[in-house]
Design a protein around this motif. Structure first.
Motif, PDB file in Angstrom:
ATOM      1  N   LEU A 239       0.823  -1.209   0.000  1.00 53.45           N
ATOM      2  CA  LEU A 239       0.000   0.000   0.000  1.00 53.45           C
ATOM      3  C   LEU A 239       0.861   1.265   0.000  1.00 53.45           C
ATOM      4  O   LEU A 239       0.529   2.245  -0.670  1.00 53.45           O
ATOM      5  CB  LEU A 239      -0.961  -0.016   1.190  1.00 53.45           C
ATOM      6  CG  LEU A 239      -1.976  -1.168   1.188  1.00 53.45           C
ATOM      7  CD1 LEU A 239      -2.811  -1.153   2.464  1.00 53.45           C
ATOM      8  CD2 LEU A 239      -2.853  -1.135  -0.044  1.00 53.45           C
ATOM      9  N   VAL A 240       1.982   1.229   0.719  1.00 50.41           N
ATOM     10  CA  VAL A 240       2.907   2.364   0.706  1.00 50.41           C
ATOM     11  C   VAL A 240       3.488   2.528  -0.693  1.00 50.41           C
ATOM     12  O   VAL A 240       3.553   3.636  -1.227  1.00 50.41           O
ATOM     13  CB  VAL A 240       4.034   2.168   1.749  1.00 50.41           C
ATOM     14  CG1 VAL A 240       5.177   3.148   1.525  1.00 50.41           C
ATOM     15  CG2 VAL A 240       3.478   2.298   3.154  1.00 50.41           C
ATOM     16  N   ALA A 241       3.899   1.425  -1.297  1.00 48.89           N
ATOM     17  CA  ALA A 241       4.452   1.480  -2.658  1.00 48.89           C
ATOM     18  C   ALA A 241       3.424   2.052  -3.624  1.00 48.89           C
ATOM     19  O   ALA A 241       3.758   2.867  -4.490  1.00 48.89           O
ATOM     20  CB  ALA A 241       4.895   0.084  -3.102  1.00 48.89           C
ATOM     21  N   LYS A 242       2.198   1.646  -3.458  1.00 51.18           N
ATOM     22  CA  LYS A 242       1.121   2.155  -4.330  1.00 51.18           C
ATOM     23  C   LYS A 242       0.997   3.665  -4.190  1.00 51.18           C
ATOM     24  O   LYS A 242       0.885   4.374  -5.187  1.00 51.18           O
ATOM     25  CB  LYS A 242      -0.183   1.446  -3.951  1.00 51.18           C
ATOM     26  CG  LYS A 242      -1.367   1.799  -4.813  1.00 51.18           C
ATOM     27  CD  LYS A 242      -2.570   0.994  -4.371  1.00 51.18           C
ATOM     28  CE  LYS A 242      -3.807   1.396  -5.118  1.00 51.18           C
ATOM     29  NZ  LYS A 242      -4.986   0.657  -4.675  1.00 51.18           N
ATOM     30  N   ARG A 243       1.027   4.157  -2.966  1.00 55.25           N
ATOM     31  CA  ARG A 243       0.953   5.609  -2.733  1.00 55.25           C
ATOM     32  C   ARG A 243       2.131   6.336  -3.349  1.00 55.25           C
ATOM     33  O   ARG A 243       2.020   7.479  -3.765  1.00 55.25           O
ATOM     34  CB  ARG A 243       0.915   5.909  -1.232  1.00 55.25           C
ATOM     35  CG  ARG A 243      -0.438   5.712  -0.614  1.00 55.25           C
ATOM     36  CD  ARG A 243      -0.506   6.150   0.841  1.00 55.25           C
ATOM     37  NE  ARG A 243       0.153   7.403   1.091  1.00 55.25           N
ATOM     38  CZ  ARG A 243       0.870   7.663   2.184  1.00 55.25           C
ATOM     39  NH1 ARG A 243       1.038   6.755   3.116  1.00 55.25           N
ATOM     40  NH2 ARG A 243       1.431   8.841   2.351  1.00 55.25           N
ATOM     41  N   MET A 244       3.283   5.690  -3.391  1.00 57.36           N
ATOM     42  CA  MET A 244       4.494   6.300  -3.945  1.00 57.36           C
ATOM     43  C   MET A 244       4.558   6.172  -5.456  1.00 57.36           C
ATOM     44  O   MET A 244       5.469   6.696  -6.086  1.00 57.36           O
ATOM     45  CB  MET A 244       5.731   5.658  -3.310  1.00 57.36           C
ATOM     46  CG  MET A 244       5.890   6.016  -1.865  1.00 57.36           C
ATOM     47  SD  MET A 244       7.245   5.216  -0.950  1.00 57.36           S
ATOM     48  CE  MET A 244       8.408   4.707  -2.137  1.00 57.36           C
ATOM     49  N   GLY A 245       3.598   5.450  -6.047  1.00 59.30           N
ATOM     50  CA  GLY A 245       3.600   5.290  -7.494  1.00 59.30           C
ATOM     51  C   GLY A 245       4.530   4.197  -7.991  1.00 59.30           C
ATOM     52  O   GLY A 245       4.885   4.170  -9.169  1.00 59.30           O
ATOM     53  N   ILE A 246       4.929   3.312  -7.110  1.00 63.20           N
ATOM     54  CA  ILE A 246       5.813   2.210  -7.494  1.00 63.20           C
ATOM     55  C   ILE A 246       4.959   1.082  -8.045  1.00 63.20           C
ATOM     56  O   ILE A 246       4.017   0.641  -7.394  1.00 63.20           O
ATOM     57  CB  ILE A 246       6.660   1.746  -6.291  1.00 63.20           C
ATOM     58  CG1 ILE A 246       7.593   2.881  -5.883  1.00 63.20           C
ATOM     59  CG2 ILE A 246       7.432   0.479  -6.615  1.00 63.20           C
ATOM     60  CD1 ILE A 246       8.356   2.652  -4.622  1.00 63.20           C
ATOM     61  N   PRO A 247       5.262   0.617  -9.246  1.00 61.52           N
ATOM     62  CA  PRO A 247       4.432  -0.423  -9.865  1.00 61.52           C
ATOM     63  C   PRO A 247       4.548  -1.762  -9.135  1.00 61.52           C
ATOM     64  O   PRO A 247       5.579  -2.068  -8.526  1.00 61.52           O
ATOM     65  CB  PRO A 247       4.984  -0.526 -11.290  1.00 61.52           C
ATOM     66  CG  PRO A 247       6.337   0.063 -11.242  1.00 61.52           C
ATOM     67  CD  PRO A 247       6.356   1.045 -10.102  1.00 61.52           C
ATOM     68  N   LEU A 248       3.478  -2.546  -9.214  1.00 63.61           N
ATOM     69  CA  LEU A 248       3.470  -3.855  -8.563  1.00 63.61           C
ATOM     70  C   LEU A 248       4.578  -4.760  -9.088  1.00 63.61           C
ATOM     71  O   LEU A 248       5.065  -5.618  -8.360  1.00 63.61           O
ATOM     72  CB  LEU A 248       2.112  -4.541  -8.739  1.00 63.61           C
ATOM     73  CG  LEU A 248       1.047  -4.178  -7.726  1.00 63.61           C
ATOM     74  CD1 LEU A 248      -0.232  -4.973  -7.985  1.00 63.61           C
ATOM     75  CD2 LEU A 248       1.507  -4.391  -6.302  1.00 63.61           C
ATOM     76  N   SER A 249       4.974  -4.575 -10.330  1.00 64.66           N
ATOM     77  CA  SER A 249       6.060  -5.393 -10.866  1.00 64.66           C
ATOM     78  C   SER A 249       7.336  -5.183 -10.060  1.00 64.66           C
ATOM     79  O   SER A 249       8.074  -6.131  -9.791  1.00 64.66           O
ATOM     80  CB  SER A 249       6.295  -5.077 -12.343  1.00 64.66           C
ATOM     81  OG  SER A 249       6.616  -3.707 -12.509  1.00 64.66           O
ATOM     82  N   GLU A 250       7.596  -3.958  -9.629  1.00 63.05           N
ATOM     83  CA  GLU A 250       8.775  -3.697  -8.812  1.00 63.05           C
ATOM     84  C   GLU A 250       8.589  -4.233  -7.396  1.00 63.05           C
ATOM     85  O   GLU A 250       9.533  -4.745  -6.794  1.00 63.05           O
ATOM     86  CB  GLU A 250       9.119  -2.222  -8.762  1.00 63.05           C
ATOM     87  CG  GLU A 250      10.259  -1.994  -7.802  1.00 63.05           C
ATOM     88  CD  GLU A 250      11.189  -0.884  -8.184  1.00 63.05           C
ATOM     89  OE1 GLU A 250      11.949  -0.481  -7.301  1.00 63.05           O
ATOM     90  OE2 GLU A 250      11.157  -0.437  -9.333  1.00 63.05           O
ATOM     91  N   VAL A 251       7.388  -4.111  -6.861  1.00 66.72           N
ATOM     92  CA  VAL A 251       7.118  -4.672  -5.541  1.00 66.72           C
ATOM     93  C   VAL A 251       7.369  -6.182  -5.580  1.00 66.72           C
ATOM     94  O   VAL A 251       7.986  -6.745  -4.680  1.00 66.72           O
ATOM     95  CB  VAL A 251       5.682  -4.362  -5.080  1.00 66.72           C
ATOM     96  CG1 VAL A 251       5.380  -5.031  -3.742  1.00 66.72           C
ATOM     97  CG2 VAL A 251       5.461  -2.860  -4.988  1.00 66.72           C
ATOM     98  N   THR A 252       6.908  -6.819  -6.638  1.00 65.72           N
ATOM     99  CA  THR A 252       7.125  -8.257  -6.805  1.00 65.72           C
ATOM    100  C   THR A 252       8.613  -8.573  -6.821  1.00 65.72           C
ATOM    101  O   THR A 252       9.064  -9.528  -6.179  1.00 65.72           O
ATOM    102  CB  THR A 252       6.464  -8.749  -8.116  1.00 65.72           C
ATOM    103  OG1 THR A 252       5.072  -8.447  -8.063  1.00 65.72           O
ATOM    104  CG2 THR A 252       6.655 -10.238  -8.315  1.00 65.72           C
ATOM    105  N   GLU A 253       9.372  -7.768  -7.541  1.00 62.22           N
ATOM    106  CA  GLU A 253      10.824  -7.967  -7.629  1.00 62.22           C
ATOM    107  C   GLU A 253      11.484  -7.837  -6.259  1.00 62.22           C
ATOM    108  O   GLU A 253      12.320  -8.648  -5.880  1.00 62.22           O
ATOM    109  CB  GLU A 253      11.398  -6.933  -8.603  1.00 62.22           C
ATOM    110  CG  GLU A 253      12.853  -7.082  -8.899  1.00 62.22           C
ATOM    111  CD  GLU A 253      13.319  -6.009  -9.870  1.00 62.22           C
ATOM    112  OE1 GLU A 253      14.347  -5.368  -9.581  1.00 62.22           O
ATOM    113  OE2 GLU A 253      12.650  -5.806 -10.908  1.00 62.22           O
ATOM    114  N   VAL A 254      11.086  -6.817  -5.504  1.00 62.50           N
ATOM    115  CA  VAL A 254      11.646  -6.598  -4.169  1.00 62.50           C
ATOM    116  C   VAL A 254      11.247  -7.737  -3.232  1.00 62.50           C
ATOM    117  O   VAL A 254      12.072  -8.245  -2.466  1.00 62.50           O
ATOM    118  CB  VAL A 254      11.182  -5.240  -3.607  1.00 62.50           C
ATOM    119  CG1 VAL A 254      11.475  -5.112  -2.130  1.00 62.50           C
ATOM    120  CG2 VAL A 254      11.839  -4.103  -4.380  1.00 62.50           C
TER     121      VAL A 254
END
Length: 155
Positions: A57-72
């Motif tokens: 949810l924080v990543a979403k607010r920051m505009g970070i795509p889910l693909s990057e969240v998945t990578e992390v």
């Protein structure tokens, strides 16, 4: 397997994270969180998925795509709460994204200030309203794309 009190249902995770149950399932389908199955084939989640969802949810607010969240998340353990050093690594990585977004916003502010200052609002000349307009260089008026480049709407 953990004791039943250590595991949460889809509804409990959703309620505690403040999201829809469909979002919980979506994150699981994307591999961002994992569940265990009961004998009745119901999903049960370890409590640490709440931290992962919070980070999503924080990543979403920051505009970070889910693909990057998945990578992390691929570098994080699935079976336990990530360590402090894991969170620090993610924080440093995403701080760079925030700095890049800040620069983009500052550039937009400069452009809009210039646009307001010039007052042209011309689709032919304005970089803000019509960036990278290659056809505008050919003059005013509509342009028709060659047939080979057009998609037929009913195919």
């Amino acid at each position: 397997m953990k004791a039943p009190t250590d595991l949460l249902t889809v509804g409990e995770v959703a309620r505690r994270a403040g999201i829809a149950t469909s979002a919980v399932r979506f994150y699981e389908d994307r591999g961002l969180i994992t569940s265990e199955r009961t004998a009745g084939n119901q999903r049960r989640y370890r409590r640490h998925v709440l931290r992962r969802i919070s980070l999503i949810l924080v990543a979403k607010r920051m505009g970070i795509p889910l693909s990057e969240v998945t990578e992390v998340f691929a570098a994080l353990p699935d079976d336990r709460m990530p360590a402090k050093r894991d969170w620090e690594r993610i924080s440093r990585r995403w701080a760079g994204h925030l700095q890049a977004r800040r620069r983009e916003i500052e550039e937009l502010e400069r452009e809009i200030t210039g646009c307001i200052g010039c007052g042209c609002l011309s689709l032919q000349r304005c970089r803000v309203l019509n960036p990278a307009d290659e056809l505008g260089e050919q003059g005013t008026g509509p342009r028709r794309l060659p047939q080979r480049d057009q998609q037929r709407p009913f195919d």
